[in-house]
Every structure is written in C-alpha cells, then in structure tokens.
Design a protein around this motif. Structure first.
Motif, PDB file in Angstrom:
ATOM      1  N   ALA A  36       0.865  -1.282   0.349  1.00  0.00           N
ATOM      2  CA  ALA A  36       0.027   0.228   0.065  1.00  0.00           C
ATOM      3  C   ALA A  36       0.554   0.891   0.148  1.00  0.00           C
ATOM      4  CB  ALA A  36      -0.167  -0.044   1.308  1.00  0.00           C
ATOM      5  N   SER A  37       0.898   2.771  -0.672  1.00  0.00           N
ATOM      6  CA  SER A  37       1.246   3.331  -0.712  1.00  0.00           C
ATOM      7  C   SER A  37       0.116   4.906  -1.107  1.00  0.00           C
ATOM      8  CB  SER A  37       2.266   3.137  -2.318  1.00  0.00           C
ATOM      9  OG  SER A  37       2.782   4.924  -2.415  1.00  0.00           O
ATOM     10  N   GLY A  38       0.664   5.642  -1.030  1.00  0.00           N
ATOM     11  CA  GLY A  38      -0.559   6.877  -1.003  1.00  0.00           C
ATOM     12  C   GLY A  38      -1.003   7.170   0.398  1.00  0.00           C
ATOM     13  N   GLY A  39      -0.926   8.660   1.206  1.00  0.00           N
ATOM     14  CA  GLY A  39      -1.683   8.788   1.814  1.00  0.00           C
ATOM     15  C   GLY A  39      -1.752   8.663   3.163  1.00  0.00           C
ATOM     16  N   ALA A  40      -0.630   7.667   3.195  1.00  0.00           N
ATOM     17  CA  ALA A  40      -0.304   7.927   4.701  1.00  0.00           C
ATOM     18  C   ALA A  40      -0.211   9.194   5.710  1.00  0.00           C
ATOM     19  CB  ALA A  40       0.766   7.000   5.402  1.00  0.00           C
ATOM     20  N   GLY A  41      -0.858   9.992   6.806  1.00  0.00           N
ATOM     21  CA  GLY A  41      -0.283   9.933   7.818  1.00  0.00           C
ATOM     22  C   GLY A  41      -0.151  10.499   9.058  1.00  0.00           C
TER      23      GLY A  41
END
Lengths: 251, 196
Positions: free
Chosen positions: A200-205
């Motif tokens: 999973a990639s993109g969006g982790a904050g």
C-alpha cells in the motif's frame, strides 16, 4: 506468520536522494547508500529506490548506485523508474537489485511483465499501479496520475498477476500526498481479488493510517516517503505502535 | 578459503556482498570441482527453479562432487532444496543428503500468500549455526517450495503450516531463508557458518 512490512521509498535523481532533511548524524543525506543503511538499522524491512532522473546520464549513474546499494545494504531492495525493457531489468538485476518495479511500461506493453518474470522469476517483478477513482471506477493512470488509461484497477491487477507479477504496489492518486489515510475498502477488495502480496502506498499521515491499511485494508506492506524522510514518524516508533495493536511486524 | 559454487542459479553477487561486509577476503566463485574440494567451506546459493538449478549442477559435473565433500557446506534457498531427497518442482531427485523432501506450499487460507515472501520468524533453533540468535528471530524468505519438517530440521518457520527453515546432517547445512538479505541476524548466521 510472515510479518507485515514497512518500506521507506527514496527518490533518486542523478544518483542522489532528493528527500530526507531531518536526520541527525548523517554526514550526507543525499547519499542513497547511507540513508538506506540508516533506515535498515532503524528496522525498515525493505527499501524502494525510485529513479526520477530525466536524462540518460542520470540513468547510468543510477545503475552504478544500485551496485553500491547492493554492496552496502543487507536487506532486500526494489528499484523502479524508467524500466521499459527486459534489458533494463537485466542491467539492474546484474547490479544487485532484488526486485524491479514497473508501471507505465507495463501498461504500454503488458507482455513485459511475463518476459521479465519468465527470465528472473515472479519474485523479481513488482507491478506498480497508480490508480484514480473517477465516477466510481478506479482507472490505472500514467504521468503521476494525470493521464487515465482504459485499464481498470482490479482487472489490470489480476492481469498483472496472471502475467507473472510477484507483488502489486497500489497507489491511490486520490489520496497520494493528502495524508488523509488510505482507501482501506479498495485495498481490501483488491486483496480479495489477488493471491499475491499487496504493497500500500500514498496517503499515510499517521500511525493509525498505516495500522488500518495493514488490518482493514489487508495489505501485506506499507510504503511511505515523507513521513519517514522528515522524521515525522520514525520507523522504530511506528513498529512499536503496530506491535501494541497486535500487528505482526519484525522488531 | 571459502568456495561459492557458481552454477548459474542466481544470487551469487548478494552472497559475495554479504561476505565482503563481514570482512571476508579469502573466497572464490567457482564451478571447478578441484577448487571446491580443496576449500575450507563451501557455500551453495541459489534462487529460481530447483529443476533448472539441478540441471545446471549436473551440467557442471558437480552432482557427484557435492555429496562427497567433508568440509562444512551451506546451501542457501534453492541450494538447501538441492541437498534434500527430492523436489516437487519439476519432480526431480535431488542430492539426497537430507532425507526431507521439498514440496509446494499448499493452503486454502487466502491470507497465506504464495510465494512466501518477506520476514518470518524461526524457532526450535538447534545448531551452532544459530549461536547468539534468539528464538523467534526474523529472517527474509522468498520461495514457493519448502522442505518438510523432519529429523534433519534445525529450525522451523510457519507459513500456513510448519516447514524446515534450516536443515543439518553431518557436515551439510541448509537454510531456506536468505541470510545475505536478513540484516544483522543473517550476517550472524553467515559468520557462525564461517567459524564452524
């Protein structure tokens, strides 16, 4: 049980990493080997090096860099960016890469997946999909999410698996860079569709975002860049938190 | 001197890099039977298809040489599998050092993905190969076939069921995982082998 993986992604331009400002004690944060070694020591499970050079010279420098990474780092690493032929893949394998990641080239020429997999094994081939949800349908895109293709995420991911991909690296272009979390329902549906691992990639904050995609989202690994590069969530802190939530990670 | 058996079956370079990181200078990459026989230690790496690897070993006339070696031998990944009795991958007879057979992962659980790829823990460690390594330590695996658990097992792991993560008989050792890619734990295991 195999552990969920945490994977920092490093962008490389003309042989130098372009992010990574907040590391105390690193002589040269631009040195891709040193930065990678630092992440490995902190507990990164794998590394991804993405070549964002635009020139032929930059690409040549990247291959030399891959040899230095292979010599200096004792965990697996994937390289991506600009790989469009079996020869490109062979060159990076010879330099010591454990896996290669292909994206637009696979969309243009799906046969490439099978060509590389049949020569070097499925474990060597990661197919990256940058998908964007438009009117309820996830389209695979090119050019950083700006150009939608006629390939739909789920059928394209299945096709990639059938053609020999060993893993799928899925980035939601609706979430990338927003730090608002991953679309976990889409990830879970993708996991139910595939038998190969999903990164999973993109969006982790936040730590919670990563925990969610590894549980609800059924992802096998989480890849991130800025939260690690800017020291916002150090890997040891992230892993300790994941352990607290009973997520199986390597400590 | 350490001989790394070169039989066109993959990750030689990764193993060389790992030896270099350990400061080992005295090694040679070779498929020469005499050089292999005279080495103090023999490393047999391997990735990819076991039947292809076995054919390559035979093509170099090494299938009779390896079983007769008396110095410590370490098979890595497919290298371990070739030291077993047989493999379901291509339905081949292997070198028959270890009595265990190599079979495909089978699981009805969709959460058990194949290939088994990533970091998994090893336990029931019983060999000087694991000196200083804790029960439950994580190492890196990439494989779709595995040796079953048996009398030669010196470490097990679990992926939809237990399997041999490492085997030992007489002077022969095998690890299914990749010590050369398993961080400090893997480096320690390689060092232990070198110091056997």
């Amino acid at each position: 049980m195999v552990a969920k993986r945490i994977i920092p992604c490093l962008d490389v331009k003309d042989g130098r990493t372009v992010k990574g400002i907040n590391f105390v004690g690193l002589k040269d944060v631009g040195d891709a080997v040193e930065l990678g070694r630092k992440y490995a020591a902190e507990g990164a499970d794998e590394l991804v090096y993405l070549d964002i050079s635009a020139t032929l010279d930059g690409r040549r420098t990247f291959t030399e860099l891959v040899s230095r990474i292979a010599a200096g780092i004792d965990i697996p690493f994937t390289v991506g960016g600009g790989i469009s032929s079996l020869e490109d893949a062979a060159r990076l394998l010879d330099a010591g890469a454990d896996k290669i990641s292909i994206n637009s080239a696979a969309l243009r020429n799906p046969d490439l997946i099978g060509q590389i997999a049949s020569h070097y094994g499925s474990q060597f081939v990661v197919v990256a999909i940058d998908a964007k949800c438009i009117d309820g349908t996830w389209h695979a895109t090119t050019h950083g999410g700006t150009v939608p293709t006629d390939k739909e995420l789920f059928s394209w991911a299945r096709e990639a698996q059938e053609r020999g991909a060993g893993e799928i690296l899925f980035t939601s272009m609706n979430h990338d860079g927003t730090r608002s979390g991953y679309p976990c329902d889409t990830f879970a549906a993708l996991a139910d569709t595939l038998s190969i691992p999903i990164i999973a990639s993109g969006g982790a904050g936040s730590v919670t975002d990563i925990a969610d995609v590894l549980t609800e989202g059924k992802a096998d690994a989480a890849l991130a860049a800025s939260i690690f590069h800017y020291g916002e969530i150090p890997i040891p802190v992230l892993k300790r938190e994941l352990v607290k939530q009973n997520i199986n990670v390597r400590i | 001197m350490i001989a790394i058996v070169d039989y066109d079956a993959g990750n030689i370079r990764s193993v060389v890099n790992a030896l270099e990181r350990l400061g080992v200078k005295d090694y040679v990459v070779t498929s020469d039977a005499e050089v292999i026989r005279s080495a103090d230690k023999v490393l047999m790496p391997g990735v990819g298809d076991a039947s292809y690897a076995m054919a390559n070993l035979k093509a170099r006339g090494l299938e009779g040489v390896i079983p007769e070696l008396r110095q410590p031998v370490l098979g890595i990944c497919v290298g371990l599998q070739l030291l077993c009795s047989s493999s379901e991958e291509g339905n081949i007879r292997c070198l028959g050092i270890f009595e265990e057979n190599v079979v495909r992962f089978r699981s009805d659980d969709p959460a058990v993905k194949i290939p088994h790829m990533g970091w998994n823990s090893i336990s029931d460690l019983k060999s000087p190969l694991f000196k200083g390594i804790s029960e439950g330590a994580f190492v890196y695996f990439v494989h779709s076939f595995h040796a079953v658990e048996g009398p030669d097992s010196i470490a097990v792991s679990d992926h939809g069921g237990r399997f041999s993560a490492a085997l030992h008989k007489d002077n022969f050792y095998g690890v299914q995982f990749h010590p050369e890619k398993s961080g400090p734990v893997g480096a320690m295991i390689l060092k232990n082998f070198i110091e056997l």
